[in-house]
Design an enzyme around this catalytic site. Structure first.
Site, PDB file in Angstrom:
ATOM      1  N   GLY A  35       0.828  -1.200   0.000  1.00 56.51           N
ATOM      2  CA  GLY A  35       0.000   0.000   0.000  1.00 56.51           C
ATOM      3  C   GLY A  35       0.859   1.244   0.000  1.00 56.51           C
ATOM      4  N   ARG A  36       0.210   2.349  -0.295  1.00 55.84           N
ATOM      5  CA  ARG A  36       0.916   3.619  -0.376  1.00 55.84           C
ATOM      6  C   ARG A  36      -0.017   4.700   0.158  1.00 55.84           C
ATOM      7  NH1 ARG A  36       4.903   4.786  -4.570  1.00 55.84           N
ATOM      8  NH2 ARG A  36       4.231   2.834  -5.483  1.00 55.84           N
ATOM      9  N   GLY A  37       0.537   5.601   0.954  1.00 58.30           N
ATOM     10  CA  GLY A  37      -0.225   6.729   1.480  1.00 58.30           C
ATOM     11  C   GLY A  37       0.481   8.024   1.147  1.00 58.30           C
ATOM     12  N   GLY A  38       0.013   9.107   1.754  1.00 58.90           N
ATOM     13  CA  GLY A  38       0.591  10.406   1.491  1.00 58.90           C
ATOM     14  C   GLY A  38       2.022  10.526   1.968  1.00 58.90           C
ATOM     15  N   MET A  39       2.356   9.847   3.064  1.00 53.55           N
ATOM     16  CA  MET A  39       3.680   9.982   3.645  1.00 53.55           C
ATOM     17  C   MET A  39       4.559   8.748   3.456  1.00 53.55           C
ATOM     18  SD  MET A  39       4.696  10.881   7.571  1.00 53.55           S
ATOM     19  CE  MET A  39       4.538   9.240   8.235  1.00 53.55           C
ATOM     20  N   VAL A  42       4.202   0.900   2.119  1.00 53.31           N
ATOM     21  CA  VAL A  42       4.341  -0.349   2.863  1.00 53.31           C
ATOM     22  C   VAL A  42       4.637  -1.460   1.870  1.00 53.31           C
ATOM     23  CG1 VAL A  42       3.249  -1.977   4.448  1.00 53.31           C
ATOM     24  CG2 VAL A  42       2.706   0.463   4.616  1.00 53.31           C
ATOM     25  N   LYS A  57       7.296  -0.699   6.525  1.00 51.65           N
ATOM     26  CA  LYS A  57       6.805   0.647   6.256  1.00 51.65           C
ATOM     27  C   LYS A  57       7.972   1.615   6.196  1.00 51.65           C
ATOM     28  CE  LYS A  57       3.197   3.870   7.548  1.00 51.65           C
ATOM     29  NZ  LYS A  57       2.014   4.064   8.386  1.00 51.65           N
ATOM     30  N   ASP A 150      -7.798   7.952  13.519  1.00 51.98           N
ATOM     31  CA  ASP A 150      -8.020   7.625  12.102  1.00 51.98           C
ATOM     32  C   ASP A 150      -8.576   6.209  11.978  1.00 51.98           C
ATOM     33  OD1 ASP A 150      -8.050   8.147   9.362  1.00 51.98           O
ATOM     34  OD2 ASP A 150      -5.997   7.456   9.066  1.00 51.98           O
TER      35      ASP A 150
END
Length: 193
Positions: A35-39, A42, A57, A150
């Site tokens: 997965g990938r987020g804003g910051m 993983v 991560k 969150d």
């Protein structure tokens, strides 16, 4: 997951739009992007020393990570390190490689509740048991001074045996008994106090 190290497949099931270079981390073999987020991003990785899959991560790009982002990233690892509970994802190791901080987490193979909830509604008894389990895990975190901030289906992972595990404490707020929950302290999204 990937037999050919030059061909990278994400676990989303599609080839990435641009070539992805998996990081080389001592004592780990990165396999795929989970997965990938804003910051951060993983990766699915093999931990050589203990011969197990982990979720690794890392900061998405170290040149974007200022002191606040790095502190927030380390704060998430610290929060998880203090929350030893069967329904909270466990942190195994914190480190740095090539100037990029990382932490190795328990790999939960069943995916997120978000993805599973689109299939079929749960029976009322099963849904109530799931909520009870998650409420007990959140209560455990609260007793230790952490507020998740969150909590959503995408941040609840499900094991292959159906057990939920809360993850992603990147927006967590640290709270202790000397500080009121209604404290006037303001935080920007993503900060850990």
């Amino acid at each position: 997951f990937t037999k050919n190290p030059t061909s990278v497949m994400t676990l989303y099931g599609t080839e990435p739009d641009e070539p992805v270079v998996l990081p080389k981390i001592p004592n780990y073999r990165t396999e795929a992007i989970l997965g990938r987020g804003g910051m951060g991003v993983v990766y699915l990785a093999w931990q050589n020393a203990l011969k197990r899959l982990v979720a690794l991560k890392m900061i998405l790009r170290e040149d974007w990570a200022g002191p606040e982002a790095l502190a927030r990233f380390r704060g998430e690892a610290e929060a998880l390190g203090q929350l030893q509970h069967p329904h909270i994802v466990q942190v195994y190791e914190v480190g740095e490689s090539g100037g990029r901080p990382y932490f190795a987490l328990e790999y939960v193979e069943g995916g997120s509740l978000n993805k599973q909830s689109t299939v079929l509604p749960q029976a009322p008894q099963d849904a109530a048991e799931l909520l009870t389990t998650l409420a007990q895990a959140v209560h455990f975190a609260h007793e230790r001074g952490f507020i998740h901030r969150d909590l959503k289906p995408a941040n609840i992972l499900i094991t292959s045996s159906g057990q939920p595990k809360i993850t992603d404490f990147g927006l967590a707020k640290r709270w202790n008994n000397a500080q009121s929950m209604d404290s006037p302290v303001r935080t920007a999204s993503g900060e850990i106090l």
